[in-house]
Design a protein around this motif. Structure first.
Motif, PDB file in Angstrom:
ATOM      1  N   PHE A  47       0.838  -1.200   0.000  1.00 49.83           N
ATOM      2  CA  PHE A  47       0.000   0.000   0.000  1.00 49.83           C
ATOM      3  C   PHE A  47       0.877   1.255   0.000  1.00 49.83           C
ATOM      4  O   PHE A  47       0.646   2.186  -0.785  1.00 49.83           O
ATOM      5  CB  PHE A  47      -0.918   0.003   1.224  1.00 49.83           C
ATOM      6  CG  PHE A  47      -1.775   1.232   1.349  1.00 49.83           C
ATOM      7  CD1 PHE A  47      -3.085   1.238   0.890  1.00 49.83           C
ATOM      8  CD2 PHE A  47      -1.278   2.401   1.923  1.00 49.83           C
ATOM      9  CE1 PHE A  47      -3.875   2.376   1.000  1.00 49.83           C
ATOM     10  CE2 PHE A  47      -2.061   3.540   2.034  1.00 49.83           C
ATOM     11  CZ  PHE A  47      -3.360   3.535   1.569  1.00 49.83           C
ATOM     12  N   HIS A  51       0.976   4.003  -3.020  1.00 51.34           N
ATOM     13  CA  HIS A  51       0.374   5.314  -2.796  1.00 51.34           C
ATOM     14  C   HIS A  51       1.379   6.392  -2.403  1.00 51.34           C
ATOM     15  O   HIS A  51       1.030   7.575  -2.387  1.00 51.34           O
ATOM     16  CB  HIS A  51      -0.705   5.216  -1.712  1.00 51.34           C
ATOM     17  CG  HIS A  51      -1.899   4.408  -2.102  1.00 51.34           C
ATOM     18  ND1 HIS A  51      -1.923   3.029  -2.020  1.00 51.34           N
ATOM     19  CD2 HIS A  51      -3.110   4.776  -2.606  1.00 51.34           C
ATOM     20  CE1 HIS A  51      -3.095   2.587  -2.421  1.00 51.34           C
ATOM     21  NE2 HIS A  51      -3.835   3.616  -2.797  1.00 51.34           N
ATOM     22  N   PRO A  55      -1.124   4.679   5.329  1.00 53.62           N
ATOM     23  CA  PRO A  55      -2.586   4.710   5.245  1.00 53.62           C
ATOM     24  C   PRO A  55      -3.229   5.620   6.284  1.00 53.62           C
ATOM     25  O   PRO A  55      -2.679   5.854   7.365  1.00 53.62           O
ATOM     26  CB  PRO A  55      -2.986   3.252   5.477  1.00 53.62           C
ATOM     27  CG  PRO A  55      -1.848   2.665   6.240  1.00 53.62           C
ATOM     28  CD  PRO A  55      -0.618   3.355   5.751  1.00 53.62           C
ATOM     29  N   GLU A  59      -8.523   3.546   6.158  1.00 57.83           N
ATOM     30  CA  GLU A  59      -7.977   2.556   5.234  1.00 57.83           C
ATOM     31  C   GLU A  59      -7.390   1.334   5.933  1.00 57.83           C
ATOM     32  O   GLU A  59      -7.045   0.338   5.292  1.00 57.83           O
ATOM     33  CB  GLU A  59      -6.898   3.206   4.362  1.00 57.83           C
ATOM     34  CG  GLU A  59      -7.450   4.298   3.450  1.00 57.83           C
ATOM     35  CD  GLU A  59      -6.362   5.129   2.807  1.00 57.83           C
ATOM     36  OE1 GLU A  59      -6.458   5.378   1.585  1.00 57.83           O
ATOM     37  OE2 GLU A  59      -5.419   5.548   3.520  1.00 57.83           O
ATOM     38  N   ILE A  63      -6.823  -2.886   4.693  1.00 52.56           N
ATOM     39  CA  ILE A  63      -5.499  -3.499   4.663  1.00 52.56           C
ATOM     40  C   ILE A  63      -5.495  -4.783   5.485  1.00 52.56           C
ATOM     41  O   ILE A  63      -4.952  -5.815   5.066  1.00 52.56           O
ATOM     42  CB  ILE A  63      -4.446  -2.505   5.165  1.00 52.56           C
ATOM     43  CG1 ILE A  63      -4.276  -1.368   4.149  1.00 52.56           C
ATOM     44  CG2 ILE A  63      -3.104  -3.195   5.421  1.00 52.56           C
ATOM     45  CD1 ILE A  63      -3.412  -0.228   4.639  1.00 52.56           C
TER      46      ILE A  63
END
Length: 216
Positions: A47, A51, A55, A59, A63
């Motif tokens: 992730f 990104h 997070p 979020e 995950i």
């Protein structure tokens, strides 16, 4: 989400404690001994890489669910799975960073059926990893939260300590105890045959300097 079956070796621990390197090495060694094994990578790292950030609180649940789902999917096609963290770690960081305790119940339901939980100790040096790691000061409180959660839920765990080949051997001793005589284990594993790690820079399996560089 349905909890994964009990053929999972779950590797958890604070940041920069060698989890990913240990997972890769355990998978390589077990596979070399004839065990049908696969590793499941850390969804959080994927992730962050995708990104370019860590997070947000909303979020975290996604995950955790994805981590559990990947482990479950892997158990359907392999005898054994070595998981680079479980939903437990997402729950722990949700508490530590966001003061959010809501992920624990499901995370521990997903984690607790693992055959073995390995907790990587804090006895190796912290190393930076761009924005993904928060700093050495985070390791001790996170390690404490992991231990407290496992104990509170009655999940036994093995602390993996040492450096270089000694760290892998420590983990292997626990793994061999769990799967050495079980289905999917080769005669070599049941006999605890010797293994050797080859570093990327020389052919010395005990080259701790090169081994430690892989923990960064």
């Amino acid at each position: 989400m349905m909890a994964h079956p009990a053929n999972v070796i779950a590797v958890v621990g604070a940041e920069s404690t060698g989890k990913t390197s240990l997972v890769h090495e355990l998978t390589r060694v077990l596979s070399g001994r004839g065990v049908d094994v696969v590793m499941v990578p850390e969804v959080l790292r994927e992730f962050c890489d995708a990104h370019g950030r860590t997070p947000a609180v909303h979020e975290q649940q996604g995950i955790a669910r994805e981590q559990t789902q990947r482990i479950l999917d892997a158990t359907r096609s392999h005898d054994w799975v070595v998981a680079d963290t479980t939903a437990l770690m997402t729950a722990v960081y949700s508490e530590y960073i966001f003061r959010d305790h809501s992920l624990y119940d499901q995370a521990m339901l997903d984690h607790s059926t693992s055959a073995l939980t390995l907790l990587t100790s804090l006895d190796i040096a912290w190393t930076p990893d761009s924005f993904i790691r928060d700093g050495a000061h985070v390791r001790e409180p996170v390690d404490t939260l992991i231990r407290q959660t496992l104990i509170r839920h009655g999940v036994s765990f093995q602390v993996v300590a040492g450096t270089g080949a000694a760290r892998v051997n420590h983990a292997l001793s626990a793994v061999e105890h769990v799967i050495g005589g079980g289905a999917g284990a080769s005669a070599a594993l049941r006999g605890k045959s010797q293994w050797r790690w080859y570093c990327d820079n020389c052919d010395d399996g005990e080259c701790e300097q090169h081994w430690l560089s892989r923990l960064k």
